[in-house]
Design a protein around this motif. Structure first.
Motif, PDB file in Angstrom:
ATOM      1  N   SER A 196      18.362  19.375  14.118  1.00 55.01           N
ATOM      2  CA  SER A 196      19.147  20.527  13.703  1.00 55.01           C
ATOM      3  C   SER A 196      20.419  20.075  12.985  1.00 55.01           C
ATOM      4  N   VAL A 197      21.175  21.035  12.499  1.00 55.71           N
ATOM      5  CA  VAL A 197      22.507  20.718  11.975  1.00 55.71           C
ATOM      6  C   VAL A 197      23.387  20.275  13.152  1.00 55.71           C
ATOM      7  N   ALA A 198      24.415  19.489  12.841  1.00 55.67           N
ATOM      8  CA  ALA A 198      25.286  18.958  13.891  1.00 55.67           C
ATOM      9  C   ALA A 198      26.334  19.987  14.307  1.00 55.67           C
ATOM     10  N   ILE A 199      26.786  19.863  15.563  1.00 56.58           N
ATOM     11  CA  ILE A 199      27.866  20.690  16.092  1.00 56.58           C
ATOM     12  C   ILE A 199      28.789  19.763  16.878  1.00 56.58           C
ATOM     13  N   SER A 200      30.091  20.072  16.906  1.00 52.44           N
ATOM     14  CA  SER A 200      31.052  19.159  17.533  1.00 52.44           C
ATOM     15  C   SER A 200      31.763  19.824  18.697  1.00 52.44           C
ATOM     16  N   ALA A 201      32.321  18.996  19.585  1.00 48.61           N
ATOM     17  CA  ALA A 201      33.065  19.496  20.745  1.00 48.61           C
ATOM     18  C   ALA A 201      34.056  18.434  21.204  1.00 48.61           C
ATOM     19  N   ILE A 202      35.248  18.899  21.678  1.00 55.65           N
ATOM     20  CA  ILE A 202      36.259  18.000  22.259  1.00 55.65           C
ATOM     21  C   ILE A 202      36.561  18.517  23.663  1.00 55.65           C
ATOM     22  N   PRO A 203      35.952  17.944  24.697  1.00 57.64           N
ATOM     23  CA  PRO A 203      36.210  18.431  26.056  1.00 57.64           C
ATOM     24  C   PRO A 203      37.647  18.126  26.479  1.00 57.64           C
ATOM     25  N   ASN A 204      38.211  19.000  27.336  1.00 59.54           N
ATOM     26  CA  ASN A 204      39.569  18.793  27.832  1.00 59.54           C
ATOM     27  C   ASN A 204      39.856  19.799  28.925  1.00 59.54           C
ATOM     28  N   VAL A 205      40.898  19.503  29.733  1.00 56.26           N
ATOM     29  CA  VAL A 205      41.383  20.509  30.677  1.00 56.26           C
ATOM     30  C   VAL A 205      41.846  21.707  29.872  1.00 56.26           C
ATOM     31  N   TYR A 206      42.640  21.426  28.816  1.00 56.35           N
ATOM     32  CA  TYR A 206      42.969  22.416  27.797  1.00 56.35           C
ATOM     33  C   TYR A 206      42.147  22.040  26.566  1.00 56.35           C
ATOM     34  N   LEU A 242      23.341  26.624  16.916  1.00 55.25           N
ATOM     35  CA  LEU A 242      23.945  25.824  17.986  1.00 55.25           C
ATOM     36  C   LEU A 242      25.383  26.274  18.228  1.00 55.25           C
ATOM     37  N   ARG A 243      25.796  26.302  19.513  1.00 56.36           N
ATOM     38  CA  ARG A 243      27.155  26.671  19.883  1.00 56.36           C
ATOM     39  C   ARG A 243      27.552  25.913  21.134  1.00 56.36           C
ATOM     40  N   VAL A 244      28.853  25.700  21.344  1.00 50.09           N
ATOM     41  CA  VAL A 244      29.320  24.922  22.486  1.00 50.09           C
ATOM     42  C   VAL A 244      30.403  25.685  23.240  1.00 50.09           C
ATOM     43  N   VAL A 245      30.472  25.404  24.528  1.00 47.65           N
ATOM     44  CA  VAL A 245      31.586  25.839  25.384  1.00 47.65           C
ATOM     45  C   VAL A 245      32.136  24.576  26.027  1.00 47.65           C
ATOM     46  N   ILE A 246      33.432  24.329  25.845  1.00 46.84           N
ATOM     47  CA  ILE A 246      34.014  23.082  26.333  1.00 46.84           C
ATOM     48  C   ILE A 246      34.785  23.309  27.622  1.00 46.84           C
ATOM     49  N   GLY A 247      34.872  22.280  28.426  1.00 45.18           N
ATOM     50  CA  GLY A 247      35.608  22.342  29.678  1.00 45.18           C
ATOM     51  C   GLY A 247      36.139  20.978  30.051  1.00 45.18           C
ATOM     52  N   ASP A 248      36.559  20.876  31.281  1.00 47.34           N
ATOM     53  CA  ASP A 248      37.133  19.627  31.784  1.00 47.34           C
ATOM     54  C   ASP A 248      36.008  18.615  31.986  1.00 47.34           C
ATOM     55  N   SER A 249      35.951  17.629  31.092  1.00 39.63           N
ATOM     56  CA  SER A 249      34.937  16.561  31.138  1.00 39.63           C
ATOM     57  C   SER A 249      33.520  17.126  31.110  1.00 39.63           C
ATOM     58  N   ALA A 289      34.670  28.277  15.986  1.00 41.74           N
ATOM     59  CA  ALA A 289      33.316  28.738  15.609  1.00 41.74           C
ATOM     60  C   ALA A 289      32.252  28.054  16.438  1.00 41.74           C
ATOM     61  N   ASN A 290      32.531  27.938  17.744  1.00 43.79           N
ATOM     62  CA  ASN A 290      31.565  27.346  18.683  1.00 43.79           C
ATOM     63  C   ASN A 290      31.184  25.922  18.305  1.00 43.79           C
ATOM     64  N   GLY A 291      32.121  25.195  17.670  1.00 46.78           N
ATOM     65  CA  GLY A 291      31.877  23.797  17.365  1.00 46.78           C
ATOM     66  C   GLY A 291      31.165  23.539  16.057  1.00 46.78           C
ATOM     67  N   ALA A 292      31.005  24.563  15.204  1.00 47.75           N
ATOM     68  CA  ALA A 292      30.311  24.374  13.925  1.00 47.75           C
ATOM     69  C   ALA A 292      31.090  23.398  13.042  1.00 47.75           C
ATOM     70  N   ARG A 329      37.484  32.186   6.015  1.00 50.92           N
ATOM     71  CA  ARG A 329      38.763  31.737   6.588  1.00 50.92           C
ATOM     72  C   ARG A 329      38.988  32.333   7.966  1.00 50.92           C
ATOM     73  N   THR A 330      38.368  33.470   8.239  1.00 46.74           N
ATOM     74  CA  THR A 330      38.530  34.114   9.549  1.00 46.74           C
ATOM     75  C   THR A 330      37.479  33.577  10.501  1.00 46.74           C
ATOM     76  N   VAL A 331      37.955  32.975  11.597  1.00 51.10           N
ATOM     77  CA  VAL A 331      37.041  32.344  12.559  1.00 51.10           C
ATOM     78  C   VAL A 331      37.413  32.774  13.973  1.00 51.10           C
ATOM     79  N   ASN A 332      36.452  32.614  14.883  1.00 55.27           N
ATOM     80  CA  ASN A 332      36.711  32.820  16.312  1.00 55.27           C
ATOM     81  C   ASN A 332      37.004  31.480  16.963  1.00 55.27           C
ATOM     82  N   ILE A 333      37.998  31.461  17.840  1.00 62.52           N
ATOM     83  CA  ILE A 333      38.360  30.247  18.560  1.00 62.52           C
ATOM     84  C   ILE A 333      38.126  30.489  20.036  1.00 62.52           C
ATOM     85  N   THR A 334      37.262  29.636  20.638  1.00 62.70           N
ATOM     86  CA  THR A 334      37.027  29.676  22.075  1.00 62.70           C
ATOM     87  C   THR A 334      38.058  28.771  22.749  1.00 62.70           C
TER      88      THR A 334
END
Length: 624
Positions: free
Chosen positions: A123-133, A48-55, A138-141, A147-152
């Motif tokens: 499935s395992v849970a994934i998290s997201a915080i929508p925002n304008v910014y 599971l992976r997430v892409v966050i946006g405005d609302s 790690a795609n909401g994992a 320690r090295t992660v990717n930040i979207t």
């Protein structure tokens, strides 16, 4: 509408059926057992992976590896990864949630539904915080092992700069050009990690307040303790051992292995199978010892792999376990009449293989089926392992008795044999049958046959063999045949150059028996070769048929002779159509020059070096 059946429903059915069997003591399986055994559930969605946006939150995932999935269910929770509620379903492998508020934390889980309506676990849970910014680690994992992660990163088109930090004060952090993806190093130490971000537009306007996202860093797995509850007391099959492995974190996989016994026994942290508290990081199991386990002071090793696949070092319980195996049961053969068939029964059984700790055979009987130690009468105790027969006397004529042999070892464990019954003789013996002259089939087989007994109380035919005349029921028993219509038996196991004598005794349900006439057969020093088995011919075209047969293995093999006719039976008086000599492994032949659409019959004879021969079965094939 097709009803969707979840794995939890089937689990409850299985548990209910198990409780039913435990409480009621019934041998018949409830319907839930069959359901539990036959159902195959799809695997839950993965990656599971997430892409966050405005609302808005875009969720994507990979297809399960098993089952034909037709639907995905979307579950969501706000604030904490608990109390998930289904918000929608989709047939696609992505979903956009637009019913969210900027700045709030949302958790998502998915399940898969297959064509049969069976639903996977979530499935395992994934998290997201929508925002304008907004940022997403790690795609909401929820967890990461590195320690090295990717930040979207998400922001308006006029965003020019950004600043990232592991500290809400942004101490030591520097502004850098805005990008949609950044590689970031989390702070040291396992636990919850938060990354903060601020943004600056091309007009110089700085965002406020800072946005953030969190993830749990988990770089190692440990086993705090492994325990078992036998307290040094020996256990046996059917009894329980409670295993406990404390890993300090949930959602992993914990197993224990018994040295010299069962391996990789799965423990649970979901409140079932003996686990006291769900999701507390303590994995437990009420383990029912299966048959066949026999270990002495065995070590118990625990293994653990956590939710992000960190592998803990193996740990051992401080105590050791001993599991005693009950002795193998003996086989009680069908009883024979004693010298006084009206009052005695002769019992025979296989010898116990408990050579080291054999204690005794205990013979129990009664006049009703299902003999046990509790309801049966003890007939005798035999302490010599090599004694495997006993004559039970002082019985009543015309009465059916049921018997069991219990084998006990020096530890007190015991096992019961099968149950066998016998009926003492009544007043009238059964009608005798007449044996026909035996037929020597090949070097090692003699075919016996006899007339049919038609008595209404027929019980069995018993074939006895001896190497001297006047065969009795004390001779070697070769077969017990329970159907009166089966009037043939093929015997084997001979010594060449020996004459064998046979009688067929008819036994009735009261145990009375009558012997047939006596017949004899002499096994020659050089008997005919063993015949081969001829397969159905394969038509190759309109003029050719291909023959194949089993290989003869006799040491004095000489050649194969192939005979053919256009009618059955095959004429073997004339010359064969082919001879294959010197190579017993050549077991095929192509017959050519045949007439189209014509049926042919074949036999293959094996001829040995002495000129003796044996014919195969007859087969038929037809050209095209």
């Amino acid at each position: 509408m097709k009803r969707i059946i979840s794995w939890m429903e089937i689990l409850f059915i299985g548990i209910g059926a198990s409780l039913y069997l435990t409480v009621v003591g019934c041998d018949k399986k409830p319907a839930g057992f069959d359901i539990l055994q036959n159902v195959t559930f799809p695997d839950p969605p993965t990656n599971l992976r997430v892409v966050i946006g405005d609302s808005r939150v875009l969720i994507q995932w990979d297809m399960p590896s098993s089952g034909k999935v037709i639907l995905f269910k979307i579950f969501r929770s706000e604030g904490q990864p608990t109390n998930f509620v289904q918000i929608d379903s989709t047939t696609q492998q992505q979903y956009i949630d637009t019913h969210v508020q900027n700045g709030l934390t949302y958790f998502y889980k998915l399940s898969a539904v297959d064509q049969k309506g069976f639903e996977s676990k979530k499935s395992v849970a994934i998290s997201a915080i929508p925002n304008v910014y907004a940022i997403s680690i790690a795609n909401g994992a929820q967890f990461t092992a590195s320690r090295t992660v990717n930040i979207t990163i998400n922001g308006p088109q006029n965003t020019a700069l950004m600043i990232l930090s592991n500290d809400s004060t942004f101490a030591g952090a520097a502004w850098e050009p805005f990008s949609l993806l950044a590689t970031w190093t989390l702070s040291f130490g396992d636990g919850s990690k938060t990354v903060y971000a601020k943004f600056r537009s091309s007009e110089g306007i700085e965002s406020f307040p800072p946005v953030k996202d969190s993830i749990i860093l988990d770089t190692q797995a440990v086993i705090k303790s492994v325990t078992e509850d036998t307290k040094g007391q020996p256990k046996k099959a059917g009894e329980k051992i409670h295993f406990r492995l404390d890993a300090g974190e949930p959602d992993g996989k914990a197993t224990v292995s018994i040295s010299g016994g069962p391996q990789q026994i799965l423990l649970f942290d979901n409140g079932t199978n003996g686990d006291q508290t769900a999701n507390d990081g303590v994995y437990e199991l009420d383990y029912v010892i299966p048959d066949g386990v026999d270990v002495f002071q065995a070590k118990v090793k625990g293994d653990f792999v956590d939710r992000v696949q960190n592998v803990a070092n193996s740990a051992f319980a401080e105590s050791q376990i001993t599991i005693l195996k009950a002795p193998e049961p003996v086989t009680l053969f069908p009883p024979l009449p004693g010298n006084d068939a009206k009052k005695a029964v002769k019992l025979n059984w296989s010898m116990s293989n408990e050579t080291g700790d054999f204690a005794a055979y205990s013979i129990y009987m009664r006049t009703q089926p299902n003999v046990t130690e509790a309801n049966g009468s003890l007939v005798s105790i035999i302490n010599d392992r090599t004694i495997t027969q006993y004559v039970v006397t002082d019985l009543k004529p015309g009465t059916t008795y049921y018997f069991k042999i219990y084998v006990s070892d020096l530890t007190g464990l015991k096992s019961a044999s099968n149950e066998a019954s016998a009926t003492t003789a009544s007043e009238e013996a059964p009608q005798a049958v007449s044996m026909y002259q035996p037929l020597l089939v090949d070097k090692g087989h003699v075919e016996l046959s006899w007339t049919e007994n038609s008595d209404p109380d027929f019980a069995s035919y018993r074939v006895f063999r001896a190497t001297s005349p006047n065969v009795t029921t004390d001779a070697k028993l070769r077969a017990i045949i329970l159907r009166s219509t089966q009037t043939a038996f093929t015997d084997s196991g001979f010594t060449p150059g020996t004459t064998y004598f046979y009688k067929v005794f008819v036994f009735d349900k009261s145990g009375l028996n009558t012997g047939s006439n006596e017949v004899q057969v002499s096994i020659p020093l050089d008997a005919p070769p063993r015949p081969v088995i001829l397969s159905i011919p394969t038509p190759l075209d309109s003029t050719r048929l291909k023959l194949t047969w089993s290989q003869n293995t006799d040491d004095d093999f000489a050649f194969y002779s192939i005979y053919r006719s256009t009618s059955s039976p095959v004429d073997t008086t004339g010359p064969p159509i082919a001879i294959i000599s010197g190579n017993r492994g050549k077991t095929e032949y192509t017959d050519v020059g045949l007439t189209p659409r014509t049926r042919y019959y074949y036999r293959v004879f094996v001829v040995d070096t002495a000129g003796l021969k044996s014919g195969s079965n007859e087969v038929a094939g037809e050209t095209r």
